[in-house]
Design a protein around this motif. Structure first.
Motif, PDB file in Angstrom:
ATOM      1  N   PHE A 123     117.840  53.519   3.187  1.00  0.00           N
ATOM      2  CA  PHE A 123     118.834  54.559   2.919  1.00  0.00           C
ATOM      3  C   PHE A 123     119.877  54.100   1.915  1.00  0.00           C
ATOM      4  CE2 PHE A 123     117.265  56.606   6.811  1.00  0.00           C
ATOM      5  CZ  PHE A 123     117.143  57.908   6.335  1.00  0.00           C
ATOM      6  N   ALA A 124     120.208  52.820   1.924  1.00  0.00           N
ATOM      7  CA  ALA A 124     121.196  52.287   0.985  1.00  0.00           C
ATOM      8  C   ALA A 124     120.624  52.150  -0.429  1.00  0.00           C
ATOM      9  CB  ALA A 124     121.696  50.931   1.474  1.00  0.00           C
ATOM     10  N   THR A 125     119.289  52.071  -0.537  1.00  0.00           N
ATOM     11  CA  THR A 125     118.638  51.791  -1.813  1.00  0.00           C
ATOM     12  C   THR A 125     118.166  53.031  -2.556  1.00  0.00           C
ATOM     13  OG1 THR A 125     117.871  49.700  -0.877  1.00  0.00           O
ATOM     14  CG2 THR A 125     116.776  50.445  -2.881  1.00  0.00           C
ATOM     15  N   VAL A 126     117.611  54.001  -1.836  1.00  0.00           N
ATOM     16  CA  VAL A 126     116.995  55.156  -2.494  1.00  0.00           C
ATOM     17  C   VAL A 126     118.018  55.956  -3.286  1.00  0.00           C
ATOM     18  CG1 VAL A 126     115.065  55.406  -0.879  1.00  0.00           C
ATOM     19  CG2 VAL A 126     117.227  56.585  -0.410  1.00  0.00           C
ATOM     20  N   LYS A 127     117.499  56.589  -4.352  1.00  0.00           N
ATOM     21  CA  LYS A 127     118.361  57.442  -5.172  1.00  0.00           C
ATOM     22  C   LYS A 127     117.605  58.715  -5.532  1.00  0.00           C
ATOM     23  CE  LYS A 127     117.194  54.613  -9.186  1.00  0.00           C
ATOM     24  NZ  LYS A 127     116.089  53.991  -8.515  1.00  0.00           N
ATOM     25  N   GLU A 128     118.306  59.643  -6.085  1.00  0.00           N
ATOM     26  CA  GLU A 128     117.743  60.957  -6.391  1.00  0.00           C
ATOM     27  C   GLU A 128     116.430  60.831  -7.170  1.00  0.00           C
ATOM     28  OE1 GLU A 128     119.044  65.249  -8.290  1.00  0.00           O
ATOM     29  OE2 GLU A 128     120.523  63.659  -8.101  1.00  0.00           O
ATOM     30  N   SER A 135      99.617  65.473   6.742  1.00  0.00           N
ATOM     31  CA  SER A 135      99.577  65.902   5.336  1.00  0.00           C
ATOM     32  C   SER A 135     100.489  67.095   5.049  1.00  0.00           C
ATOM     33  CB  SER A 135      98.148  66.231   4.920  1.00  0.00           C
ATOM     34  OG  SER A 135      97.621  67.220   5.769  1.00  0.00           O
ATOM     35  N   TRP A 136     100.866  67.836   6.081  1.00  0.00           N
ATOM     36  CA  TRP A 136     101.760  68.968   5.904  1.00  0.00           C
ATOM     37  C   TRP A 136     103.192  68.530   5.611  1.00  0.00           C
ATOM     38  CZ3 TRP A 136     105.434  68.255   9.490  1.00  0.00           C
ATOM     39  CH2 TRP A 136     105.074  67.572  10.659  1.00  0.00           C
ATOM     40  N   LEU A 137     103.511  67.255   5.895  1.00  0.00           N
ATOM     41  CA  LEU A 137     104.876  66.778   5.674  1.00  0.00           C
ATOM     42  C   LEU A 137     105.017  66.187   4.281  1.00  0.00           C
ATOM     43  CD1 LEU A 137     107.758  66.150   6.503  1.00  0.00           C
ATOM     44  CD2 LEU A 137     106.944  64.044   7.540  1.00  0.00           C
ATOM     45  N   ASP A 138     105.642  66.951   3.415  1.00  0.00           N
ATOM     46  CA  ASP A 138     105.960  66.495   2.071  1.00  0.00           C
ATOM     47  C   ASP A 138     107.196  67.266   1.632  1.00  0.00           C
ATOM     48  OD1 ASP A 138     106.183  65.650  -0.511  1.00  0.00           O
ATOM     49  OD2 ASP A 138     104.165  66.255  -1.119  1.00  0.00           O
ATOM     50  N   THR A 139     108.370  66.701   1.921  1.00  0.00           N
ATOM     51  CA  THR A 139     109.608  67.411   1.589  1.00  0.00           C
ATOM     52  C   THR A 139     109.929  67.344   0.104  1.00  0.00           C
ATOM     53  OG1 THR A 139     111.057  65.509   2.009  1.00  0.00           O
ATOM     54  CG2 THR A 139     110.555  66.957   3.883  1.00  0.00           C
ATOM     55  N   SER A 140     109.176  66.552  -0.644  1.00  0.00           N
ATOM     56  CA  SER A 140     109.429  66.484  -2.082  1.00  0.00           C
ATOM     57  C   SER A 140     109.065  67.806  -2.759  1.00  0.00           C
ATOM     58  CB  SER A 140     108.668  65.324  -2.723  1.00  0.00           C
ATOM     59  OG  SER A 140     107.280  65.507  -2.600  1.00  0.00           O
ATOM     60  N   GLU A 164     119.217  63.679   5.749  1.00  0.00           N
ATOM     61  CA  GLU A 164     119.911  62.603   5.041  1.00  0.00           C
ATOM     62  C   GLU A 164     119.206  62.277   3.719  1.00  0.00           C
ATOM     63  OE1 GLU A 164     121.545  58.095   6.021  1.00  0.00           O
ATOM     64  OE2 GLU A 164     120.974  59.407   7.682  1.00  0.00           O
ATOM     65  N   LEU A 165     117.878  62.233   3.760  1.00  0.00           N
ATOM     66  CA  LEU A 165     117.125  61.992   2.522  1.00  0.00           C
ATOM     67  C   LEU A 165     117.288  63.157   1.549  1.00  0.00           C
ATOM     68  CD1 LEU A 165     113.863  60.375   3.971  1.00  0.00           C
ATOM     69  CD2 LEU A 165     115.639  59.227   2.624  1.00  0.00           C
ATOM     70  N   ASP A 166     117.230  64.381   2.066  1.00  0.00           N
ATOM     71  CA  ASP A 166     117.418  65.570   1.226  1.00  0.00           C
ATOM     72  C   ASP A 166     118.766  65.547   0.515  1.00  0.00           C
ATOM     73  OD1 ASP A 166     114.969  66.726   1.680  1.00  0.00           O
ATOM     74  OD2 ASP A 166     115.698  68.251   3.081  1.00  0.00           O
ATOM     75  N   ALA A 167     119.797  65.147   1.239  1.00  0.00           N
ATOM     76  CA  ALA A 167     121.142  65.100   0.662  1.00  0.00           C
ATOM     77  C   ALA A 167     121.209  64.133  -0.517  1.00  0.00           C
ATOM     78  CB  ALA A 167     122.159  64.708   1.727  1.00  0.00           C
ATOM     79  N   LYS A 168     120.343  63.127  -0.503  1.00  0.00           N
ATOM     80  CA  LYS A 168     120.286  62.157  -1.600  1.00  0.00           C
ATOM     81  C   LYS A 168     119.302  62.595  -2.695  1.00  0.00           C
ATOM     82  CE  LYS A 168     121.375  57.953   0.946  1.00  0.00           C
ATOM     83  NZ  LYS A 168     121.871  56.902   0.078  1.00  0.00           N
ATOM     84  N   GLY A 169     118.578  63.686  -2.444  1.00  0.00           N
ATOM     85  CA  GLY A 169     117.570  64.136  -3.405  1.00  0.00           C
ATOM     86  C   GLY A 169     116.287  63.330  -3.319  1.00  0.00           C
TER      87      GLY A 169
END
Length: 188
Positions: free
Chosen positions: A50-55, A94-99, A80-85
């Motif tokens: 969480f500290a490393t990922v970026k948009e 396979s249905w889980l792909d929020t990107s 939380e990931l969505d908020a970071k983009g």
């Protein structure tokens, strides 16, 4: 865009190799690994992720149970990931792909996360019921009790000043069992 993988097992004795292989095959450039129960939200590698990922980054997991243990936990992680983009993708689900940000993916996430939580709760309930029935039928639940003769021998050795490792070997009693008995008798 960086593709991250996240792998987790619950105990130090479990192996991450199957997950790591799958994440490497999925094209993960960096894989963060935890050996800690999923019920704790504070996990070193997940916190680092969480500290490393970026948009624009993508996080890949082998399956939902590796990153979360409850529906609410999963939805919090996704939010939380969505908020970071940052997108989240599961290899098994396979249905889980929020990107993709599609409403269908969001709906499937909510439904299946709820079903997974329901399944965990039912399994836990059945396990508790089974343990209660076993106790009612006089079955001992847990580790086998150490035989009294062994414990008495271990205490005698301890009183004679024998070191703990030797006591474990000679009496066949673990250090934990010995210390527990010594404490019960007010000797330690």
């Amino acid at each position: 865009m960086t593709v991250y993988g996240y792998a987790r097992v619950s105990t130090k004795g479990q192996n991450l190799s199957r997950q790591i292989k799958a994440l490497n095959e999925a094209g993960c450039e960096t894989i963060l690994k935890d050996k800690i129960t999923g019920t704790k939200r504070e996990r070193p590698a997940l916190d680092e992720l969480f500290a490393t990922v970026k948009e624009g980054d993508l996080v890949i997991i082998q399956d939902l149970t590796r990153i979360s243990r409850s529906t609410q936990d999963l939805l919090n992680i996704v939010n939380e990931l969505d908020a970071k983009g940052v997108g989240l993708k599961s290899l098994k689900e396979s249905w889980l792909d929020t990107s993709s940000q599609s409403p269908q993916s969001r709906l499937m996430l909510t439904i299946f996360a709820g079903l997974a939580q329901f399944e965990r709760d039912i399994t836990s309930e059945r396990t508790k019921e089974g343990l209660e029935v076993a106790k009612e039928n006089g079955k001992h639940i847990g580790r086998p009790k150490t035989k009294n003769e062994k414990v008495e021998h271990a205490i005698t050795l301890w009183k004679q000043g024998t070191n703990i490792k030797d006591i474990e070997k000679l009496a066949g009693v673990s250090k934990t069992s010995l210390y527990r008995k010594l404490k019960e008798r007010g000797l330690k």
